[in-house]
Design an enzyme around this catalytic site. Structure first.
Site, PDB file in Angstrom:
ATOM      1  N   HIS A 120       9.437  66.050  66.704  1.00  0.00           N
ATOM      2  CA  HIS A 120       8.892  66.925  65.671  1.00  0.00           C
ATOM      3  C   HIS A 120       9.263  68.386  65.884  1.00  0.00           C
ATOM      4  O   HIS A 120       9.306  68.891  67.003  1.00  0.00           O
ATOM      5  CB  HIS A 120       7.367  66.798  65.614  1.00  0.00           C
ATOM      6  CG  HIS A 120       6.674  67.237  66.881  1.00  0.00           C
ATOM      7  ND1 HIS A 120       6.297  68.535  67.112  1.00  0.00           N
ATOM      8  CD2 HIS A 120       6.314  66.540  67.986  1.00  0.00           C
ATOM      9  CE1 HIS A 120       5.720  68.630  68.291  1.00  0.00           C
ATOM     10  NE2 HIS A 120       5.723  67.430  68.855  1.00  0.00           N
ATOM     11  N   ASP A 121       9.568  69.067  64.795  1.00  0.00           N
ATOM     12  CA  ASP A 121       9.775  70.524  64.754  1.00  0.00           C
ATOM     13  C   ASP A 121      10.999  70.993  65.540  1.00  0.00           C
ATOM     14  O   ASP A 121      11.127  72.184  65.829  1.00  0.00           O
ATOM     15  CB  ASP A 121       8.525  71.266  65.240  1.00  0.00           C
ATOM     16  CG  ASP A 121       7.289  70.920  64.420  1.00  0.00           C
ATOM     17  OD1 ASP A 121       7.271  71.238  63.225  1.00  0.00           O
ATOM     18  OD2 ASP A 121       6.353  70.315  64.979  1.00  0.00           O
ATOM     19  N   GLY A 138       9.361  67.788  71.525  1.00  0.00           N
ATOM     20  CA  GLY A 138       9.020  68.621  70.378  1.00  0.00           C
ATOM     21  C   GLY A 138       9.503  70.055  70.483  1.00  0.00           C
ATOM     22  O   GLY A 138       9.514  70.653  71.557  1.00  0.00           O
TER      23      GLY A 138
END
Length: 256
Positions: A120-121, A138
């Site tokens: 994520h991200d 992440g």
């Protein structure tokens, strides 16, 4: 006209461009937007929030815009944005963003090899080659034209500079500055990426300047002092400024 296998599922709210090939057992979810001229081989999944550009080829078992593997994720509206001309090989997984940044981003002209994961991200630039089974935690950032070999583990919040070459099987919890080779155990600076820079058209003079910048940077026990040595002794080209800015803004520290 799109070619959609009768064995594929495309959600009625998904938005497709033109001339896409969607193979059998593909699953395209709600809130997915796809550009033109993409090829999805069999058993590809585009999950909720996926934004895919044009001229990508996605191989069997890939799953894009998966739900983040982050317990802080509470179902907020986020996306996974992937650009153009990427080759996304078998079983690659890319998570969508969280409230932290809102989106996971992958640029253009990347080769993402089999079974690698982007959490994520993360933000991955353009022209990168990421090896088999490499994993990004992440909010990792990878700049353009990085080459990261197979089975590399990148700690969350790390940043990888452009034009690097990272040895297979490496692990890092620190940033890796641009233009370098990184490897050994534990991972450390292993010189300037001479072959990679020459292949990208860097002149011998510029490569020597980059080499001298790292000699000065690592000659001091305190990196800030090394940066001052670079500023005092070297021509500040865009490439040297990139090194200075990267090191100066590193939050996790750079490999030594």
């Amino acid at each position: 006209m799109n070619q959609i296998s009768p064995l594929a599922f495309v959600h009625p709210n998904a938005k497709l461009g033109d001339n896409n090939i969607i193979g059998p057992f593909c699953y395209i979810d709600d809130n997915v937007i796809i550009g033109d001229n993409n090829v999805f081989q069999n058993s590809v999944t585009l999950n909720y929030g996926c934004r895919l550009g044009s001229n990508n080829e996605v191989f069997p078992g890939a799953s894009l815009s998966t739900k983040p593997q982050d317990l802080k994720f509470k179902g907020e509206e986020t996306t996974c944005v992937i650009g153009d001309n990427n080759s996304i090989r078998e079983n690659v997984t890319i998570s969508r963003g969280t409230a932290s940044k809102g989106s996971t981003v992958v640029g253009n002209n990347n080769l993402l090899m089999e079974n690698m994961h982007i959490a994520h991200d993360c933000v991955v630039g353009n022209g990168c080659i990421i090896g088999n089974s490499t994993k990004f935690a992440g909010e990792v950032v990878v700049d353009d034209n990085a080459i990261i070999s197979a089975t590399v583990l990148i700690h969350q919040f790390c940043k990888i500079g452009g034009y690097v070459m990272i040895q297979g099987g490496s692990r890092t919890s620190q940033d890796i500055p641009p233009y370098v080779m990184a490897g050994k155990e534990p991972i450390r600076f292993a010189g300037v990426n001479l072959v990679g820079l020459r292949r990208r058209g860097f002149s011998n003079e510029l490569i020597q300047l980059i080499h001298e910048a790292y000699r000065l940077l690592y000659s001091k026990g305190v990196l800030a002092e090394g940066i001052e040595e670079i500023k005092k002794n070297l021509q500040i080209t865009p490439e040297i400024q990139y090194i200075i800015d990267f090191v100066s803004t590193s939050k996790r520290g750079i490999i030594r």
